[in-house]
Write a protein that holds these residues in place. Structure first.
Motif, mmCIF file in Angstrom:
data_model
loop_
_atom_site.group_PDB
_atom_site.id
_atom_site.type_symbol
_atom_site.label_atom_id
_atom_site.label_comp_id
_atom_site.label_asym_id
_atom_site.label_seq_id
_atom_site.Cartn_x
_atom_site.Cartn_y
_atom_site.Cartn_z
ATOM 1 N N VAL A 260 0.840 -1.199 0.000
ATOM 2 C CA VAL A 260 0.000 0.000 0.000
ATOM 3 C C VAL A 260 0.875 1.249 0.000
ATOM 4 C CG1 VAL A 260 -1.714 1.329 1.303
ATOM 5 C CG2 VAL A 260 -1.917 -1.152 1.159
ATOM 6 N N LEU A 261 1.929 1.193 0.784
ATOM 7 C CA LEU A 261 2.802 2.363 0.902
ATOM 8 C C LEU A 261 3.534 2.643 -0.408
ATOM 9 C CD1 LEU A 261 3.656 4.495 2.831
ATOM 10 C CD2 LEU A 261 5.299 2.923 3.838
ATOM 11 N N ILE A 262 4.043 1.604 -1.014
ATOM 12 C CA ILE A 262 4.706 1.788 -2.315
ATOM 13 C C ILE A 262 3.704 2.347 -3.328
ATOM 14 C CG2 ILE A 262 5.730 0.556 -4.275
ATOM 15 C CD1 ILE A 262 7.007 -1.356 -2.195
ATOM 16 N N HIS A 263 2.534 1.771 -3.320
ATOM 17 C CA HIS A 263 1.497 2.239 -4.246
ATOM 18 C C HIS A 263 1.140 3.706 -3.966
ATOM 19 C CE1 HIS A 263 -2.099 2.309 -6.689
ATOM 20 N NE2 HIS A 263 -2.784 2.740 -5.653
ATOM 21 N N ALA A 264 1.010 4.044 -2.694
ATOM 22 C CA ALA A 264 0.620 5.413 -2.340
ATOM 23 C C ALA A 264 1.664 6.422 -2.812
ATOM 24 C CB ALA A 264 0.428 5.514 -0.825
ATOM 25 N N LEU A 265 2.909 6.124 -2.523
ATOM 26 C CA LEU A 265 3.959 7.071 -2.920
ATOM 27 C C LEU A 265 4.075 7.123 -4.438
ATOM 28 C CD1 LEU A 265 6.004 9.038 -1.781
ATOM 29 C CD2 LEU A 265 7.691 7.200 -1.735
ATOM 30 N N ASN A 266 3.871 5.992 -5.052
ATOM 31 C CA ASN A 266 3.901 5.988 -6.517
ATOM 32 C C ASN A 266 2.801 6.881 -7.084
ATOM 33 O OD1 ASN A 266 4.779 5.281 -9.075
ATOM 34 N ND2 ASN A 266 3.477 3.467 -9.186
ATOM 35 N N LYS B 137 15.613 -7.536 -2.673
ATOM 36 C CA LYS B 137 16.151 -6.858 -3.860
ATOM 37 C C LYS B 137 15.763 -5.378 -3.864
ATOM 38 C CE LYS B 137 17.865 -10.362 -6.262
ATOM 39 N NZ LYS B 137 19.271 -10.451 -6.665
ATOM 40 N N ILE B 138 14.507 -5.142 -3.606
ATOM 41 C CA ILE B 138 13.982 -3.776 -3.766
ATOM 42 C C ILE B 138 14.542 -2.815 -2.716
ATOM 43 C CG2 ILE B 138 11.884 -2.364 -3.538
ATOM 44 C CD1 ILE B 138 10.340 -4.554 -4.920
ATOM 45 N N ILE B 139 14.554 -3.228 -1.461
ATOM 46 C CA ILE B 139 14.967 -2.289 -0.400
ATOM 47 C C ILE B 139 16.417 -1.832 -0.577
ATOM 48 C CG2 ILE B 139 15.370 -2.059 2.089
ATOM 49 C CD1 ILE B 139 12.780 -3.643 2.546
ATOM 50 N N PRO B 140 17.366 -2.733 -0.810
ATOM 51 C CA PRO B 140 18.733 -2.233 -1.044
ATOM 52 C C PRO B 140 18.810 -1.282 -2.236
ATOM 53 C CG PRO B 140 18.787 -4.580 -0.598
ATOM 54 C CD PRO B 140 17.337 -4.210 -0.766
ATOM 55 N N MET B 141 17.971 -1.533 -3.245
ATOM 56 C CA MET B 141 18.002 -0.632 -4.400
ATOM 57 C C MET B 141 17.394 0.725 -4.086
ATOM 58 S SD MET B 141 17.282 -3.051 -7.652
ATOM 59 C CE MET B 141 17.897 -1.818 -8.762
ATOM 60 N N MET B 142 16.549 0.773 -3.081
ATOM 61 C CA MET B 142 15.995 2.063 -2.664
ATOM 62 C C MET B 142 17.012 2.866 -1.851
ATOM 63 S SD MET B 142 12.137 1.070 -1.505
ATOM 64 C CE MET B 142 10.835 0.954 -2.740
ATOM 65 N N LEU B 143 17.962 2.165 -1.281
ATOM 66 C CA LEU B 143 18.896 2.812 -0.349
ATOM 67 C C LEU B 143 20.268 3.061 -0.971
ATOM 68 C CD1 LEU B 143 17.881 0.849 2.874
ATOM 69 C CD2 LEU B 143 17.300 3.208 2.265
ATOM 70 N N GLN B 144 20.309 3.101 -2.289
ATOM 71 C CA GLN B 144 21.558 3.416 -2.976
ATOM 72 C C GLN B 144 21.952 4.868 -2.710
ATOM 73 O OE1 GLN B 144 23.429 1.374 -5.306
ATOM 74 N NE2 GLN B 144 22.279 -0.219 -4.231
ATOM 75 N N ALA B 145 23.253 5.122 -2.631
ATOM 76 C CA ALA B 145 23.720 6.502 -2.447
ATOM 77 C C ALA B 145 23.376 7.348 -3.678
ATOM 78 C CB ALA B 145 25.214 6.515 -2.184
ATOM 79 N N ILE C 292 14.553 11.095 -3.519
ATOM 80 C CA ILE C 292 14.683 11.355 -2.070
ATOM 81 C C ILE C 292 13.573 10.639 -1.300
ATOM 82 C CG2 ILE C 292 15.843 13.566 -2.463
ATOM 83 C CD1 ILE C 292 13.283 14.947 -1.419
ATOM 84 N N ASP C 293 12.393 10.581 -1.908
ATOM 85 C CA ASP C 293 11.288 9.846 -1.273
ATOM 86 C C ASP C 293 11.574 8.342 -1.280
ATOM 87 O OD1 ASP C 293 9.811 12.155 -0.875
ATOM 88 O OD2 ASP C 293 8.562 11.878 -2.649
ATOM 89 N N VAL C 294 12.198 7.884 -2.358
ATOM 90 C CA VAL C 294 12.480 6.451 -2.484
ATOM 91 C C VAL C 294 13.460 6.021 -1.384
ATOM 92 C CG1 VAL C 294 13.436 4.653 -3.985
ATOM 93 C CG2 VAL C 294 12.007 6.466 -4.958
ATOM 94 N N PHE C 295 14.459 6.864 -1.121
ATOM 95 C CA PHE C 295 15.421 6.543 -0.057
ATOM 96 C C PHE C 295 14.698 6.434 1.294
ATOM 97 C CE2 PHE C 295 18.622 7.456 3.156
ATOM 98 C CZ PHE C 295 19.705 6.683 2.735
ATOM 99 N N ALA C 296 13.869 7.411 1.585
ATOM 100 C CA ALA C 296 13.121 7.384 2.859
ATOM 101 C C ALA C 296 12.225 6.150 2.915
ATOM 102 C CB ALA C 296 12.296 8.663 3.004
ATOM 103 N N LEU C 297 11.605 5.853 1.791
ATOM 104 C CA LEU C 297 10.706 4.695 1.761
ATOM 105 C C LEU C 297 11.463 3.399 2.013
ATOM 106 C CD1 LEU C 297 7.842 3.629 1.261
ATOM 107 C CD2 LEU C 297 8.399 3.479 -1.171
ATOM 108 N N GLY C 298 12.685 3.317 1.488
ATOM 109 C CA GLY C 298 13.483 2.125 1.733
ATOM 110 C C GLY C 298 13.703 1.894 3.227
ATOM 111 N N LEU C 299 13.981 2.970 3.951
ATOM 112 C CA LEU C 299 14.172 2.857 5.406
ATOM 113 C C LEU C 299 12.871 2.465 6.106
ATOM 114 C CD1 LEU C 299 16.371 6.058 5.936
ATOM 115 C CD2 LEU C 299 17.151 3.689 6.096
ATOM 116 N N ILE C 300 11.785 3.013 5.627
ATOM 117 C CA ILE C 300 10.486 2.720 6.250
ATOM 118 C C ILE C 300 10.067 1.283 5.967
ATOM 119 C CG2 ILE C 300 8.035 3.332 6.212
ATOM 120 C CD1 ILE C 300 8.932 6.232 5.599
ATOM 121 N N LEU C 301 10.245 0.848 4.727
ATOM 122 C CA LEU C 301 9.860 -0.527 4.390
ATOM 123 C C LEU C 301 10.666 -1.536 5.203
ATOM 124 C CD1 LEU C 301 9.472 -0.436 0.484
ATOM 125 C CD2 LEU C 301 7.685 -0.376 2.225
ATOM 126 N N TYR C 302 11.948 -1.225 5.393
ATOM 127 C CA TYR C 302 12.778 -2.126 6.192
ATOM 128 C C TYR C 302 12.215 -2.243 7.610
ATOM 129 C CZ TYR C 302 16.910 -4.502 7.979
ATOM 130 O OH TYR C 302 17.759 -5.424 8.545
#
Lengths: 375, 234
Positions: A128-134, A261-269, A210-220
Motif C-alpha cells: 500500500v505504501l509503495i502504491h501510495a507514494l507511486n 532486492k527492492i529495499i537495497p536498491m531504494m537505499l543506494q547513495a 529522495i522519497d524512495v530513499f526514505a521509503l526504503g528505510l520505512i519498508l525495512y
C-alpha cells in the motif's frame, strides 16, 4: 472558536508539529483535522506595514495559495484512497489552514514491533505504501518529508492494518527542486544523501529519489520491526553511512526475496541507481498476479524469484513475527485501495533478470530514475 | 565527494525576558531550569518516542536579553549577555541568569520590540549544515511602539525606526533578513494577545504564539513546548 465554519474543540496546539498548529474542529456534523500553517502569513490590514512590505508579503501569500491549491488538487485527483484527502484549504485572517478528515491512527512504533503484526500485514502495508507514494510520484510531486510520522496506519473495514500517506505541507513539484545551500525541510533521520549534498552547496537537483530513499528505510522497519543497523560509533544518520561509502547492515537474508532486492536498491547513495516506484510496484503486482500453482514452478525459478515471495515457496519465519506470507495480502490490499489493475496483466516474469513476454520493459530492476508519463 | 559528509546541527537560542515586577515567576523558572536545559533537550533527542529515531545536536548556545522600559528604567531597561555554549558554559549561564531581578517597568507596555531587535541581531552561529535560530519571548505586557523611549539617553542607536522596518529585519522568503536565516528562524511568543505581539503574529512567518495571562508564570507544559520546538524542528 470558529475558523471558517469549523468549530474548534479546543485551542490549536503545536505538539509534535514543527511547522504548524493543529487540532480538531466540527462542521456539518463531521469532525475534521485542522492544521494552521506558520508560513506564510498574510499581512492583514490592521498591521502597520509599509506599502512595499505589505505588497511583497501579499504576493508571497497569493503565490503560495495558488500553488498549494494546485498541489492539493493534484494529490486528491491521484489518490485512490491511499493519500489522505485534503478536504479544504483556505486563508482565515492572517493564517492558512489545511483541513483533512479526522482519522484515528495506530501507533507506528507499537504496531511494527508487535508480534501480532503478521508477515501478511507487513506485506500488505508495504504494498500500500509503495502504491501510495507511486501515486504521488505519478502526479509529479515529491513528498519531501516521508517518515513514519507521515504514514498514518489505520484499520481497514476488513480489520487489517493499512496506511495512508499524510502531511503534504512540504511537498513540491518535481520542477521545484530546492536550491544549493538551502536548508531543506525534512526529517534528518530519513534524509537522502543528495539532500545533504544540496544543503552543503552541491549543484544538484533533488528528484523523487529522495522519497524512495526514505521509503526504503520505512519498508525495512515495516518488514523487520527495527531500523537498519549501522556503525553508530561513526554515524548518526543513514544518509551519512551511504554517503561516506559504508553500507547499512540490511538483513536481506530475513526479508522476503523481492524485498531483499527492492529495499537495497531504494537505499543506494546514487539516486540514479534507486529503483523507481513504478518499477517496484510492477514487481509487487507481479506477485499479486501470479496464478499458476506453485508446483508448476521449476525449483531454480523459486529461488530468488518473485514466486519465492509469493508464498509458493517455503517462507522463513522471523522470530517475533507470527503468521506467514499469503496471497490474501495482495487481495485485501487491492480491495482496500482500489489499486489499479492487477487483472489487466496477463503474466508475470519469474526472474529479475529474465523478463518474460508480456512484462513491461520498465519492470526490470536495473532501471534509472526518470520521468514517466503522467497518469 | 567531500571528506566529512556528516550532519552538523547547531542550535542558537535567545531568551527575551520581560524583567518587570510581575515577571518574577518566569525569571525564577529560567533560573531553575538554566542548568538542566541542555540536558533536557539532549534527553528529548535521545529518548524520542521511537528509539529508532535518535537525533543529535552538535552545538547549543543560549543568550539572554532582559528588557523593561527605557522611559521608566533608563540604563536598566535593556541588559544582554553573550551566547553561552552549553554544556561547557552552564555555570556562567546560570550566574548571568541569577543576577537578574524582577523590578521596574513603569506603565503597562514595555519595550519588547527593542528587545526583539536585539535578539534578531544576535551573532548567530553561521556554521553547520542545519541550524536553528530560536527566539523565545516571555512577557505579560503589551509593547510600546518602537522608538517610544528614544528620547532617553540610554536608548541605543541603530534601532529600526518603525514596526515595518523591524518586520524587514525578521525577513521573509523573498526578502531575506540581513541578520537571521529565514529557514532557521523561529519565534516562540509567550505573550498576551495585545499590540504589538498580535501584529507580529499577523504578519511574521515562523512564529508560534502562546497567549499568556498577566501575572502567571511559566507552567510545566510551556517548558516542554520549548524543548519540543527544538526536537521537532530537526
Amino acid at each position: 472558536m470558529i475558523i471558517n465554519g469549523y468549530k474548534l474543540e479546543e485551542e490549536l496546539q503545536t505538539r509534535n508539529g514543527g511547522n504548524c498548529k493543529w487540532g480538531f474542529g466540527k462542521k456539518d456534523g463531521r469532525v475534521f483535522f485542522i492544521k494552521e500553517l506558520l508560513n506564510p502569513v498574510y499581512p492583514v490590514d490592521e498591521v502597520k506595514l509599509s506599502d512595499t512590505v505589505r505588497a511583497r508579503k501579499k504576493k508571497i501569500c497569493e503565490d503560495f495559495q495558488a500553488r498549494q491549491s494546485q498541489l492539493y488538487k493534484a494529490l486528491n485527483d491521484h489518490s485512490d484512497g491511499v493519500l489522505l484527502h485534503i478536504e479544504d484549504f483556505f486563508r482565515c485572517q492572517s493564517k492558512y489552514y489545511v483541513v483533512t478528515s479526522a482519522i484515528k491512527g495506530l501507533p507506528w512504533d507499537q504496531v511494527i514491533k508487535s508480534k501480532t503484526f503478521t508477515w501478511e500485514d507487513r506485506l500488505r502495508m508495504s504494498r500500500v505504501l509503495i502504491h501510495a507514494l507511486n501515486r504521488m510520484h505519478q502526479a509529479s510531486i515529491i513528498h519531501g518529508d516521508l517518515k513514519p510520522d507521515n504514514v498514518m496506519m489505520t484499520l481497514s473495514k476488513t480489520n487489517h492494518v493499512t496506511c495512508k500517506i499524510i502531511d503534504f505541507e512540504d511537498a513540491y513539484w518535481t520542477s521545484e527542486s530546492p536550491k544549493p545551500g538551502d536548508d531543506v525541510k525534512c526529517d534528518v533521520v530519513y534524509m537522502a544523501p543528495e539532500t545533504f549534498r544540496l544543503m552543503c552547496g552541491d549543484n544538484i537537483r533533488l528528484t523523487q529519489g529522495i522519497d524512495v530513499f526514505a521509503l526504503g528505510l520505512i519498508l525495512y522497519q515495516i518488514m523487520m520491526g527495527r531500523f537498519p543497523e549501522f556503525d553508530k560509533e561513526k554515524y548518526t544518520y543513514p544518509f551519512e553511512v551511504v554517503l561516506n561509502g559504508d553500507t547499512l547492515k540490511l538483513r536481506t537474508d530475513l526479508l522476503p526475496p523481492v524485498y531483499s532486492k527492492i529495499i537495497p536498491m531504494m537505499l543506494q547513495a546514487d539516486p540514479e541507481k534507486r529503483i523507481p516506484l513504478y518499477a517496484a510496484e510492477d514487481y509487487l503486482n507481479g506477485i499479486k498476479l501470479r496464478r499458476k500453482p506453485a508446483a508448476a514452478a521449476k525449483p531454480e525459478e523459486t529461488t530468488d524469484t518473485l514466486a519465492g515471495s509469493h508464498g509458493a515457496a517455503p517462507v522463513k519465519e522471523e522470530p517475533g513475527f507470527s503468521g506467514s506470507m499469503s496471497t490474501g495480502a495482495a487481495k485485501d490490499r487491492g480491495a482496500e485501495t482500489g489499486a489499479p489493475g492487477a487483472s489487466e496483466k496477463a503474466e508475470i516474469h519469474r526472474k529479475f533478470d529474465k523478463p518474460s513476454s508480456g512484462t513491461r520493459p520498465e519492470s526490470k530492476l536495473v532501471i534509472k530514475m526518470g520521468p514517466r508519463k503522467k497518469a | 565527494m567531500q571528506a566529512d559528509m556528516m550532519m552538523k546541527y547547531n542550535v542558537d537560542m535567545v531568551f527575551c525576558i520581560d524583567a518587570t515586577g510581575s515577571m518574577k515567576k518566569v525569571i525564577d523558572m529560567v533560573k531553575d531550569n538554566a542548568l538542566n536545559f541542555y540536558r533536557d533537550v539532549v534527553e528529548s533527542m535521545e529518548n524520542a518516542p521511537d528509539q529508532m529515531q535518535k537525533k543529535s545536536i552538535n552545538t547549543m548556545r543560549i543568550r539572554v536579553v532582559i528588557y523593561r522600559d527605557y522611559k521608566a528604567d533608563h540604563d536598566m531597561a535593556m541588559m544582554t549577555t553573550r551566547f553561552f555554549k552549553l554544556p561547557e558554559e552552564e555555570e556562567q549561564f546560570r550566574d548571568a541568569i541569577n543576577s537578574v531581578q524582577a523590578h521596574g517597568g513603569g506603565d503597562e507596555p514595555e519595550d519588547g520590540l527593542e528587545a526583539l531587535a536585539y535578539a534578531i541581531r544576535s551573532d548567530w552561529n553561521k556554521e553547520g549544515i542545519k541550524k536553528r535560530n530560536i527566539i523565545v519571548v516571555w512577557t505579560d505586557a503589551s509593547t510600546h511602539p518602537i522608538g517610544y523611549g528614544s528620547s532617553d539617553p540610554a536608548y541605543p542607536g541603530g534601532m529600526p525606526r518603525s514596526f515595518s522596518e523591524l518586520t524587514e529585519w525578521w525577513g521573509d522568503e523573498q526578502m531575506e533578513s540581513p541578520f537571521i536565516n529565514d529557514n532557521a528562524k523561529r519565534l516562540i511568543l509567550f505573550a498576551p494577545e495585545r499590540p504589538a505581539w498580535t501584529d507580529i503574529v499577523d504578519s511574521w512567518n515562523n512564529v508560534i504564539h502562546y497567549p499568556s495571562v498577566a501575572g502567571e508564570g511559566m507552567e510545566e507544559f510551556t517548558y516542554r513546548e520549548i524543548i519540543d520546538a527544538i526536537y521537532n524542528s530537526i
